[in-house]
Design a protein around this motif. Structure first.
Motif, mmCIF file in Angstrom:
data_model
loop_
_atom_site.group_PDB
_atom_site.id
_atom_site.type_symbol
_atom_site.label_atom_id
_atom_site.label_comp_id
_atom_site.label_asym_id
_atom_site.label_seq_id
_atom_site.Cartn_x
_atom_site.Cartn_y
_atom_site.Cartn_z
ATOM 1 N N PRO A 4 0.815 -1.212 0.000
ATOM 2 C CA PRO A 4 0.000 0.000 0.000
ATOM 3 C C PRO A 4 0.854 1.270 0.000
ATOM 4 N N GLY A 5 0.352 2.293 -0.627
ATOM 5 C CA GLY A 5 1.002 3.594 -0.556
ATOM 6 C C GLY A 5 0.658 4.258 0.765
ATOM 7 N N ARG A 6 1.284 5.388 1.033
ATOM 8 C CA ARG A 6 1.076 6.042 2.330
ATOM 9 C C ARG A 6 -0.363 6.500 2.501
ATOM 10 N N TRP A 7 -1.036 6.908 1.415
ATOM 11 C CA TRP A 7 -2.416 7.370 1.544
ATOM 12 C C TRP A 7 -3.383 6.202 1.711
ATOM 13 N N THR A 8 -3.078 5.069 1.087
ATOM 14 C CA THR A 8 -3.896 3.876 1.301
ATOM 15 C C THR A 8 -3.782 3.419 2.748
ATOM 16 N N ARG A 9 -2.574 3.458 3.277
ATOM 17 C CA ARG A 9 -2.372 3.078 4.680
ATOM 18 C C ARG A 9 -3.095 4.054 5.610
ATOM 19 N N ALA A 10 -3.019 5.343 5.298
ATOM 20 C CA ALA A 10 -3.670 6.340 6.150
ATOM 21 C C ALA A 10 -5.181 6.160 6.154
ATOM 22 N N TYR A 11 -5.747 5.928 4.967
ATOM 23 C CA TYR A 11 -7.198 5.718 4.882
ATOM 24 C C TYR A 11 -7.604 4.460 5.645
ATOM 25 N N THR A 12 -6.818 3.394 5.509
ATOM 26 C CA THR A 12 -7.133 2.140 6.192
ATOM 27 C C THR A 12 -7.078 2.317 7.704
ATOM 28 N N ARG A 13 -6.092 3.059 8.180
ATOM 29 C CA ARG A 13 -5.980 3.301 9.621
ATOM 30 C C ARG A 13 -7.160 4.124 10.144
ATOM 31 N N ALA A 14 -7.531 5.155 9.414
ATOM 32 C CA ALA A 14 -8.661 5.983 9.840
ATOM 33 C C ALA A 14 -9.944 5.155 9.877
ATOM 34 N N ARG A 15 -10.152 4.370 8.846
ATOM 35 C CA ARG A 15 -11.361 3.540 8.778
ATOM 36 C C ARG A 15 -11.388 2.517 9.906
ATOM 37 N N ALA A 16 -10.259 1.844 10.134
ATOM 38 C CA ALA A 16 -10.190 0.829 11.182
ATOM 39 C C ALA A 16 -10.398 1.445 12.565
ATOM 40 N N ALA A 17 -9.869 2.654 12.787
ATOM 41 C CA ALA A 17 -10.036 3.321 14.079
ATOM 42 C C ALA A 17 -11.493 3.671 14.334
ATOM 43 N N VAL A 18 -12.195 4.131 13.303
ATOM 44 C CA VAL A 18 -13.612 4.470 13.453
ATOM 45 C C VAL A 18 -14.427 3.214 13.750
ATOM 46 N N VAL A 19 -14.151 2.136 13.033
ATOM 47 C CA VAL A 19 -14.864 0.870 13.269
ATOM 48 C C VAL A 19 -14.601 0.360 14.682
ATOM 49 N N GLN A 20 -13.354 0.449 15.121
ATOM 50 C CA GLN A 20 -13.002 -0.024 16.460
ATOM 51 C C GLN A 20 -13.675 0.812 17.540
ATOM 52 N N SER A 21 -13.725 2.111 17.346
ATOM 53 C CA SER A 21 -14.361 2.983 18.343
ATOM 54 C C SER A 21 -15.862 2.724 18.422
#
Length: 229
Positions: A120-137
């Motif tokens: 993944p590129g840095r923006w794909t990783r950033a989007y995945t992290r943001a999405r995963a954090a929202v789902v986890q919260s």
């Protein structure tokens, strides 16, 4: 928030920190559309030149005139259209790492390597992290009394793969596929033996006086006149 999305080296840690912070989670949620757009943005012609040109020291290139240079880059622009900078960069790294690679990859090979990449590129990783954090919260809010089940590395990789798979569904990718399909040769009428044009095309040009009648036509007309006499 940018440091957790882009700079932190451990996915699980970044996701956990963002999920536990109301402020970071809110910012991540609002940033998700922009992050996804950045992750799926196709490479510009300038970025394609930079990525490929950075390997010219490894794979020296011959001198080219203006027309040859335009054709050289044009082939790469066509083959790599719709792919992201991260995909193309990953494709180039895969080619360089191949011990059999002696020359710069051809446009088609580079495109194939880029599509196969799971890095993944840095923006794909950033989007995945943001999405995963929202789902986890959200899971934490729904079941506050239960232990928090955090995303495993495999789950994070699955989210990354899902984001990369969405590349084929973008308008740019669909337009590129349609353009390539339009380039397929169209069926043509069978050509008579020894002729470079169809019978209908020859008849049309003969009628317009653009070309002389074929010799066999003249012989045929002569035989018809002789029979009539």
């Amino acid at each position: 928030m940018a440091s957790w999305l882009l700079d932190e080296t451990i996915d699980a840690k970044a996701i956990d920190v963002i999920a536990k912070s109301d402020i970071l989670r809110s910012e991540a949620s609002m940033a998700m559309p922009a992050l996804r757009a950045a992750a799926l943005r196709p490479a510009t012609e300038s970025e394609v030149r930079d990525i490929i040109g950075s390997r010219f020291a490894t794979y020296p290139q011959p001198e080219r005139d203006t027309g040859e240079t335009a054709a050289f880059w044009g082939d790469y622009f066509d083959a790599l259209g719709g792919l992201t900078p991260a995909q193309i960069e990953a494709g180039m790294k895969a080619h360089v790492a191949d011990p059999k690679s002696e020359f710069l990859p051809k446009p088609g090979r580079l495109a194939d390597l880029a599509r196969q990449s799971t890095s993944p590129g840095r923006w794909t990783r950033a989007y995945t992290r943001a999405r995963a954090a929202v789902v986890q919260s959200q899971a934490m809010e729904q079941k506050p009394s239960e232990p928090v089940v955090r995303h495993s590395p495999d789950e994070v990789r699955a989210m990354v793969a899902e984001t990369l798979a969405a590349l084929s569904e973008t308008p740019t990718a669909k337009a590129l596929a349609a353009r390539k399909a339009a380039r397929k040769p169209t069926p043509s009428a069978p050509l008579p033996a020894g002729s470079h044009m169809s019978a209908s095309m020859r008849a049309k040009l003969e009628a317009e006086g653009a070309i002389l009648p074929a010799p066999h036509n003249q012989n045929h007309e002569h035989r018809q006149h002789g029979a009539a006499a």
